[in-house]
Design a protein around this motif. Structure first.
Motif, PDB file in Angstrom:
ATOM      1  N   PRO A   1      11.157 -38.894 -52.944  1.00  0.00           N
ATOM      2  CA  PRO A   1       9.774 -38.135 -53.981  1.00  0.00           C
ATOM      3  C   PRO A   1       8.813 -38.688 -53.990  1.00  0.00           C
ATOM      4  O   PRO A   1       9.002 -39.544 -54.660  1.00  0.00           O
ATOM      5  CB  PRO A   1      10.434 -36.845 -54.689  1.00  0.00           C
ATOM      6  N   GLY A   2       7.268 -38.296 -53.261  1.00  0.00           N
ATOM      7  CA  GLY A   2       6.237 -39.180 -53.951  1.00  0.00           C
ATOM      8  C   GLY A   2       5.714 -40.443 -52.933  1.00  0.00           C
ATOM      9  O   GLY A   2       5.336 -40.482 -53.215  1.00  0.00           O
ATOM     10  N   ASP A   3       6.812 -40.891 -51.996  1.00  0.00           N
ATOM     11  CA  ASP A   3       6.130 -40.839 -51.122  1.00  0.00           C
ATOM     12  C   ASP A   3       5.069 -40.306 -50.390  1.00  0.00           C
ATOM     13  O   ASP A   3       5.505 -39.055 -50.428  1.00  0.00           O
ATOM     14  CB  ASP A   3       7.541 -41.814 -50.185  1.00  0.00           C
ATOM     15  N   TYR A   4       4.445 -41.166 -49.249  1.00  0.00           N
ATOM     16  CA  TYR A   4       3.444 -40.429 -48.612  1.00  0.00           C
ATOM     17  C   TYR A   4       3.138 -41.122 -47.834  1.00  0.00           C
ATOM     18  O   TYR A   4       3.476 -42.822 -47.679  1.00  0.00           O
ATOM     19  CB  TYR A   4       1.715 -40.335 -49.575  1.00  0.00           C
ATOM     20  N   MET A   5       2.626 -40.932 -46.876  1.00  0.00           N
ATOM     21  CA  MET A   5       2.038 -41.351 -44.809  1.00  0.00           C
ATOM     22  C   MET A   5       0.795 -41.523 -44.626  1.00  0.00           C
ATOM     23  O   MET A   5       0.850 -40.145 -44.330  1.00  0.00           O
ATOM     24  CB  MET A   5       2.869 -41.026 -43.863  1.00  0.00           C
ATOM     25  N   LEU A   6      -0.079 -42.140 -44.450  1.00  0.00           N
ATOM     26  CA  LEU A   6      -1.306 -41.911 -44.161  1.00  0.00           C
ATOM     27  C   LEU A   6      -1.434 -42.483 -42.347  1.00  0.00           C
ATOM     28  O   LEU A   6      -1.136 -43.326 -42.431  1.00  0.00           O
ATOM     29  CB  LEU A   6      -2.268 -43.018 -44.973  1.00  0.00           C
ATOM     30  N   ARG A   7      -1.969 -41.341 -41.730  1.00  0.00           N
ATOM     31  CA  ARG A   7      -1.709 -41.838 -40.080  1.00  0.00           C
ATOM     32  C   ARG A   7      -3.312 -41.378 -39.348  1.00  0.00           C
ATOM     33  O   ARG A   7      -4.253 -40.253 -39.910  1.00  0.00           O
ATOM     34  CB  ARG A   7      -0.705 -41.370 -39.315  1.00  0.00           C
TER      35      ARG A   7
ATOM     36  N   VAL B   1       0.867 -31.339 -45.543  1.00  0.00           N
ATOM     37  CA  VAL B   1       0.223 -32.152 -44.743  1.00  0.00           C
ATOM     38  C   VAL B   1      -1.205 -31.737 -45.831  1.00  0.00           C
ATOM     39  O   VAL B   1      -2.186 -31.028 -45.305  1.00  0.00           O
ATOM     40  CB  VAL B   1       0.382 -31.801 -43.474  1.00  0.00           C
ATOM     41  N   LYS B   2      -2.580 -32.901 -45.411  1.00  0.00           N
ATOM     42  CA  LYS B   2      -3.212 -33.041 -46.431  1.00  0.00           C
ATOM     43  C   LYS B   2      -4.331 -33.527 -45.333  1.00  0.00           C
ATOM     44  O   LYS B   2      -4.278 -34.494 -44.281  1.00  0.00           O
ATOM     45  CB  LYS B   2      -3.702 -34.056 -47.191  1.00  0.00           C
ATOM     46  N   PHE B   3      -5.507 -32.762 -44.469  1.00  0.00           N
ATOM     47  CA  PHE B   3      -6.362 -33.187 -43.203  1.00  0.00           C
ATOM     48  C   PHE B   3      -7.272 -34.039 -43.390  1.00  0.00           C
ATOM     49  O   PHE B   3      -7.592 -33.470 -44.841  1.00  0.00           O
ATOM     50  CB  PHE B   3      -7.013 -32.176 -42.678  1.00  0.00           C
ATOM     51  N   LEU B   4      -7.631 -34.919 -43.919  1.00  0.00           N
ATOM     52  CA  LEU B   4      -8.623 -36.093 -43.944  1.00  0.00           C
ATOM     53  C   LEU B   4      -9.778 -36.357 -43.430  1.00  0.00           C
ATOM     54  O   LEU B   4      -9.625 -36.374 -42.369  1.00  0.00           O
ATOM     55  CB  LEU B   4      -8.159 -37.476 -44.653  1.00  0.00           C
ATOM     56  N   LYS B   5     -11.199 -36.391 -43.849  1.00  0.00           N
ATOM     57  CA  LYS B   5     -12.221 -36.356 -43.642  1.00  0.00           C
ATOM     58  C   LYS B   5     -12.627 -37.710 -44.070  1.00  0.00           C
ATOM     59  O   LYS B   5     -12.993 -38.287 -44.967  1.00  0.00           O
ATOM     60  CB  LYS B   5     -13.531 -35.780 -44.141  1.00  0.00           C
ATOM     61  N   ASN B   6     -13.366 -38.363 -43.394  1.00  0.00           N
ATOM     62  CA  ASN B   6     -13.242 -40.019 -43.439  1.00  0.00           C
ATOM     63  C   ASN B   6     -14.830 -40.355 -43.974  1.00  0.00           C
ATOM     64  O   ASN B   6     -15.675 -40.006 -42.805  1.00  0.00           O
ATOM     65  CB  ASN B   6     -13.204 -40.782 -42.113  1.00  0.00           C
ATOM     66  N   GLU B   7     -15.419 -40.753 -44.874  1.00  0.00           N
ATOM     67  CA  GLU B   7     -16.455 -40.904 -45.646  1.00  0.00           C
ATOM     68  C   GLU B   7     -17.064 -42.019 -45.263  1.00  0.00           C
ATOM     69  O   GLU B   7     -18.089 -42.629 -46.251  1.00  0.00           O
ATOM     70  CB  GLU B   7     -16.897 -40.406 -46.683  1.00  0.00           C
TER      71      GLU B   7
ATOM     72  N   GLU C   1       2.969 -36.143 -46.944  1.00  0.00           N
ATOM     73  CA  GLU C   1       3.100 -36.475 -48.703  1.00  0.00           C
ATOM     74  C   GLU C   1       4.740 -35.680 -48.995  1.00  0.00           C
ATOM     75  O   GLU C   1       4.896 -34.557 -48.736  1.00  0.00           O
ATOM     76  CB  GLU C   1       2.768 -36.478 -50.057  1.00  0.00           C
ATOM     77  N   PHE C   2       5.987 -36.705 -49.669  1.00  0.00           N
ATOM     78  CA  PHE C   2       7.583 -35.680 -49.765  1.00  0.00           C
ATOM     79  C   PHE C   2       7.309 -35.569 -51.642  1.00  0.00           C
ATOM     80  O   PHE C   2       6.859 -36.688 -52.397  1.00  0.00           O
ATOM     81  CB  PHE C   2       8.166 -36.350 -49.332  1.00  0.00           C
ATOM     82  N   VAL C   3       6.486 -34.678 -51.457  1.00  0.00           N
ATOM     83  CA  VAL C   3       6.569 -34.055 -53.335  1.00  0.00           C
ATOM     84  C   VAL C   3       7.111 -34.067 -53.895  1.00  0.00           C
ATOM     85  O   VAL C   3       7.941 -33.492 -53.444  1.00  0.00           O
ATOM     86  CB  VAL C   3       5.283 -32.102 -52.785  1.00  0.00           C
TER      87      VAL C   3
ATOM     88  N   GLN D   1      11.024 -32.202 -60.544  1.00  0.00           N
ATOM     89  CA  GLN D   1      12.684 -30.905 -60.518  1.00  0.00           C
ATOM     90  C   GLN D   1      13.526 -32.236 -59.657  1.00  0.00           C
ATOM     91  O   GLN D   1      13.093 -32.704 -59.587  1.00  0.00           O
ATOM     92  CB  GLN D   1      11.722 -29.687 -60.133  1.00  0.00           C
ATOM     93  N   ASP D   2      14.673 -31.084 -60.317  1.00  0.00           N
ATOM     94  CA  ASP D   2      16.029 -32.343 -59.073  1.00  0.00           C
ATOM     95  C   ASP D   2      15.808 -31.293 -57.582  1.00  0.00           C
ATOM     96  O   ASP D   2      15.906 -31.158 -58.203  1.00  0.00           O
ATOM     97  CB  ASP D   2      17.214 -31.829 -60.097  1.00  0.00           C
ATOM     98  N   GLN D   3      15.687 -32.927 -57.297  1.00  0.00           N
ATOM     99  CA  GLN D   3      15.603 -32.561 -55.669  1.00  0.00           C
ATOM    100  C   GLN D   3      16.408 -33.752 -54.927  1.00  0.00           C
ATOM    101  O   GLN D   3      16.033 -34.208 -53.579  1.00  0.00           O
ATOM    102  CB  GLN D   3      14.332 -33.126 -54.726  1.00  0.00           C
TER     103      GLN D   3
END
Length: 207
Positions: free
Chosen positions: A61-67, A108-114, A175-177, A181-183
């Motif tokens: 939990p807390g890890d995230y991946m950007l692709r 899942v977060k969709f990103l806009k490159n600025e 992101e693995f949110v 809490q207990d996960q």
């Protein structure tokens, strides 16, 4: 055969003879032109590069991946829009998840490159324009998702779609949110995500 019948047959034969003779009498000139027509359909071909976008293990939990990945139009027709369909399956190694769905803990977060493409993942260069959990995305039809996302700009092109022979980039953050809490029930579990991208043609036009 009576005389009347003989006379009748003679009249018919004579009339037929005149018709055959007359048919060739007036066709002094003749000209023929043949038209050979071809109707060839174009191709609609969407290619994903790379095809495997995420292949990550040992997550917590807390890890995230950007692709960022490329949607290539390798067909001969312009692509008007690309629809996204989400499905996933969870392997519960300890069979102790109960009613808990691991897909609700991945966002899942969709990103806009600025900025420039090489800065896509710099914190000050991208903006999250749309986000959903995997559980929420899987519950939506591709059309419903497209309607929700139509007000968000996530493509590099200013116009909609992908012209034939060109490509566009899509950048996402998953992101693995860590919900605070207990996960622990998810330790050792895995999730297989399937994304299906469907290209749609532009409206028909006069050719």
């Amino acid at each position: 055969m009576t005389i009347k019948k003989k006379l009748g047959m003679g009249v018919v034969t004579a009339a037929l003879g005149l018709a055959l003779v007359g048919g060739g009498t007036y066709a002094y000139f003749n000209d023929t032109e043949a038209s050979t027509n071809t109707f060839a359909a174009g191709t609609l071909d969407l290619t994903l590069d790379p095809q495997v976008i995420f292949d990550v293990d040992n997550l917590k939990p807390g890890d995230y991946m950007l692709r960022t990945f490329e949607l290539q139009n390798t067909g001969s027709l312009d692509i008007a829009s690309v629809l996204l369909d989400t499905s996933y399956s969870v392997t519960d190694v300890d069979n102790n998840n109960g009613s808990e769905d691991l897909g609700e803990h991945y966002v899942v977060k969709f990103l806009k490159n600025e900025g420039h493409p090489e800065h896509i993942f710099d914190d000050d260069k991208y903006t999250v324009v749309y986000q959903k959990t995997l559980a929420e995305l899987s519950a939506m039809t591709p059309d419903d998702l497209a309607v929700e996302m139509e007000d968000f700009i996530i493509w590099d092109y200013e116009q909609d779609g992908i012209p034939a022979g060109e490509a566009d980039n899509l950048s996402v953050k998953i992101e693995f949110v860590d919900n605070g809490q207990d996960q622990n029930i998810f330790q050792g579990d895995s999730l297989e995500l399937n994304w299906t991208f469907t290209a749609e043609q532009e409206a028909g036009e006069e050719k």
